[in-house]
Design a protein around this motif. Structure first.
Motif, PDB file in Angstrom:
ATOM      1  N   SER A 312      -6.679   1.536  -6.790  1.00 37.89           N
ATOM      2  CA  SER A 312      -6.221   2.478  -5.652  1.00 37.89           C
ATOM      3  C   SER A 312      -5.495   3.415  -6.079  1.00 37.89           C
ATOM      4  CB  SER A 312      -6.051   1.872  -4.273  1.00 37.89           C
ATOM      5  OG  SER A 312      -4.801   1.110  -4.518  1.00 37.89           O
ATOM      6  N   GLU A 314      -2.814   6.248  -4.222  1.00 38.23           N
ATOM      7  CA  GLU A 314      -2.232   6.702  -2.712  1.00 38.23           C
ATOM      8  C   GLU A 314      -1.307   7.921  -3.167  1.00 38.23           C
ATOM      9  OE1 GLU A 314      -1.950   7.671   0.670  1.00 38.23           O
ATOM     10  OE2 GLU A 314      -2.890   5.789   0.645  1.00 38.23           O
ATOM     11  N   ALA A 596     -10.935   2.754  -1.496  1.00 39.91           N
ATOM     12  CA  ALA A 596      -9.787   3.178  -0.353  1.00 39.91           C
ATOM     13  C   ALA A 596     -10.060   1.922   0.614  1.00 39.91           C
ATOM     14  CB  ALA A 596     -10.555   4.480   0.376  1.00 39.91           C
TER      15      ALA A 596
END
Length: 601
Positions: A312, A314, A596
């Motif tokens: 991931s 972010e 996600a």
């Protein structure tokens, strides 16, 4: 008897490199079994020594790596009494500076090595006295064979930094002190001015093995090469590393080519490679391979090859929400994915960010413990004899670590002997028995060590005041330890001064690891969570090779996990001139199908 390994212990690439009779230049990708290859090569060459005056020398980048390799060799059943293993600084101290100090003007009247804390204190004081705006950070330096080089000084502060450094060096000389960088400089001076040193060492060393060659400095290459060159082909070299993990460029480290080193050392070196990754899933390997600076074909071949890794990235989380995001990721990995806490690592670019985050993570996750090099509650100066004694004081007798503690005891006796103490009638086992018989019942860690050291000195009949080197190490150990404890307490770490916390430093890793990117190199975990991946931090704002350095740093971070990788470039951080940090450009431009799962957990 020549060491023989079991079928299946090594793959064909490793065997090819290890069995080669001459010198080898080995490029090893992450997770390729580099440490295993190095360990088996050392074991093989130790078993082939035909004289008790010959040695195998292994130079590692960290003391942690030296400790790991030593233990692996001991588990293979190979005697290590003719093995010297440690960092290049320890090598220079043990084999060049201490034996030949009399031939160096700065060392001939005795010397002591100052640790990083002492260096910072001296530089801070001198910077405070300077009429110019100069910081200790601007005064960081390293040596090449051509002289002193500043690391990352602001161009406008270079002259002021050099002025402070000249005062710093004068202070060290007046007090018979040298710092870590001067260890290398003085060793090189001696090697050059006294060619007989290289000739003598070359006659003793059958093999020199160098780990993490990509982080080796030019002056270090030259010290090693001069010894090899003086051997006339009798000293062989085994160099291992990965040019894609060369992340110490600002400190002078770089990946010398095989051709250049062969020319410098005057030997023929064959180039070999390890390209099979046994650590990570195919998805993780594909991801970190994209950051390669030097082209490399890496194959995922390990047990987790087909693991459905989560990766991931972010960018939306704000700095104020960063702690909550890291806590969420930790809980998700432990509670939903079943990852053990000690298989999770939280990584940041600098300790200044990690200290604050760690304090809040400890408070937010009281049910979990946290480990990390920066969380040791006492001085970890590996060349300080009292650190070496503390390892015996803080570990209990246990058959599983008997060999390790015996090796530590031998190191203590060697250090005592070099300081002038008569230890001729004391064996490592004798010292272990003495240490095992000392019973101290206090709860404060520093008080425990003070009483332990006093009892040990009493039993050994050693008056500390008669041995200035031991006394100087003693004072430095406790002064640095008190500063370290205060720093951790200020960061909100609870119970840092207890004996239990002290003992954890040498215990098997049990908690969530917290580390810098540089500190995590060489380690591996199931899950890695990295934050502050921001342009100006990764890479550093003063790095002249920003894009390449960022790729290498990301390569290191992304190649640590076996299973899951979580990258965070939080919004809201502001640099020193009021401009918001943005995500590291190389990372932001990487086109990848990230996972996600914001609703998960």
């Amino acid at each position: 008897m020549v060491f023989v390994w079991e079928d299946g212990d090594l793959n064909d690439e490793q065997i090819d490199a290890i069995e080669h009779e001459g010198s080898v230049f080995l490029a090893a990708c992450p997770g390729s079994g580099k440490t295993r290859a190095l360990t088996y090569k050392i074991a093989l060459e130790l078993s082939k020594l035909d004289s008790k005056r010959h040695w195998v020398i292994a130079i590692t980048y960290t003391h942690r790596a030296a400790e790991e390799i030593s233990e692996r060799i001991e588990r293979l059943g190979v005697a290590t009494d003719r093995l010297w293993i440690g960092t290049i600084h320890s090598f220079c101290l043990d084999w060049i500076l201490r034996p030949y100090a009399i031939y160096h003007e700065k060392l001939q009247n005795g010397f002591r090595v100052v640790d990083q804390h002492e260096t910072e204190v001296i530089l801070d004081e001198l910077c405070g006295q300077s009429p110019h705006q100069v910081r200790a950070l601007d005064c960081r330096y390293y040596y090449t064979t051509a002289g002193c080089q500043l690391e990352n000084a602001n161009p406008n502060r270079r002259l002021a930094a050099l002025s402070v450094l000249n005062q710093y060096w004068q202070h060290l000389e007046e007090n018979r002190l040298i710092d870590f960088e001067m260890i290398l400089s003085c060793a090189y001076d001696l090697i050059v001015s006294q060619p007989s040193i290289s000739i003598l060492l070359a006659s003793l060393f059958r093999y020199i093995l160098v780990d993490e060659y990509q982080d080796t400095k030019e002056i270090q290459y030259n010290i090693i090469a001069r010894i090899v060159n003086a051997s006339g082909g009798n000293t062989r070299i085994f160099i291992v590393g990965d040019p894609n993990q060369a992340i110490y460029g600002s400190l002078g480290g770089y990946a010398m080519t095989r051709v250049d080193f062969a020319a410098l050392a005057g030997v023929d070196i064959v180039e070999k490679s390890l390209a099979s990754n046994y650590r990570s899933s195919e998805r993780i390997v594909d991801y970190f391979s994209a950051y390669s600076v030097v082209p490399a074909n890496i194959d995922a071949v390990g047990a987790v090859r087909e693991f459905p890794s989560l990766i991931s990235f972010e960018q939306e989380v704000n700095q104020q929400e960063l702690d909550d995001e890291i806590v969420r990721l930790i809980r998700y990995n432990i509670e939903t994915l079943g990852i053990a806490p000690h298989e999770i690592c939280v990584v940041g670019p600098q300790w200044i960010q990690l200290a604050a985050v760690t304090r809040r993570l400890v408070a937010a996750l009281p049910e979990y413990s946290f480990d990390g090099p920066g969380m040791a509650p006492f001085s970890r100066d590996q060349d300080n004899i009292w650190f070496k004694v503390s390892r015996l004081a803080l570990t209990r007798p246990d058959p599983q670590i008997f060999i390790r503690r015996t090796r530590w005891a031998r190191e203590v006796l060697d250090h005592l002997g070099s300081a002038g103490v008569d230890v001729s009638k004391i064996s490592p086992r004798d010292l272990l028995r003495i240490c095992n018989g000392i019973d101290i019942t206090v709860e404060d860690g520093l008080e425990y060590l003070e009483l332990f050291f006093a009892e040990l000195l009493l039993v050994l009949d050693v008056d500390l005041e008669l041995f200035p080197a031991l006394q100087e190490h003693y004072v430095a150990f406790f002064e640095r330890s008190r500063v370290q404890i205060q720093r951790l307490e200020n960061a909100g770490v609870q119970g840092v001064s207890s004996v239990a916390m002290f003992r954890r430093v040498f215990a098997t890793r049990t908690g969530i690891t917290v580390s810098t990117i540089h500190g995590v190199k060489g380690a591996e975990f199931d899950t890695v969570i990295a934050f502050a991946l921001l342009e100006g931090m990764v890479p550093h704002f003063s790095d002249p090779n920003a894009a390449e350095s960022a790729s290498k740093l990301l390569y290191v971070v992304a190649s640590r996990p076996r299973k899951n990788l979580h990258l965070i470039a939080e919004a809201g951080r502001i640099n020193g001139i009021g401009i918001p940090y943005e995500a590291t450009q190389v990372l932001a431009e990487h086109d990848f199908a990230y996972d996600a799962f914001n609703e998960a957990g």
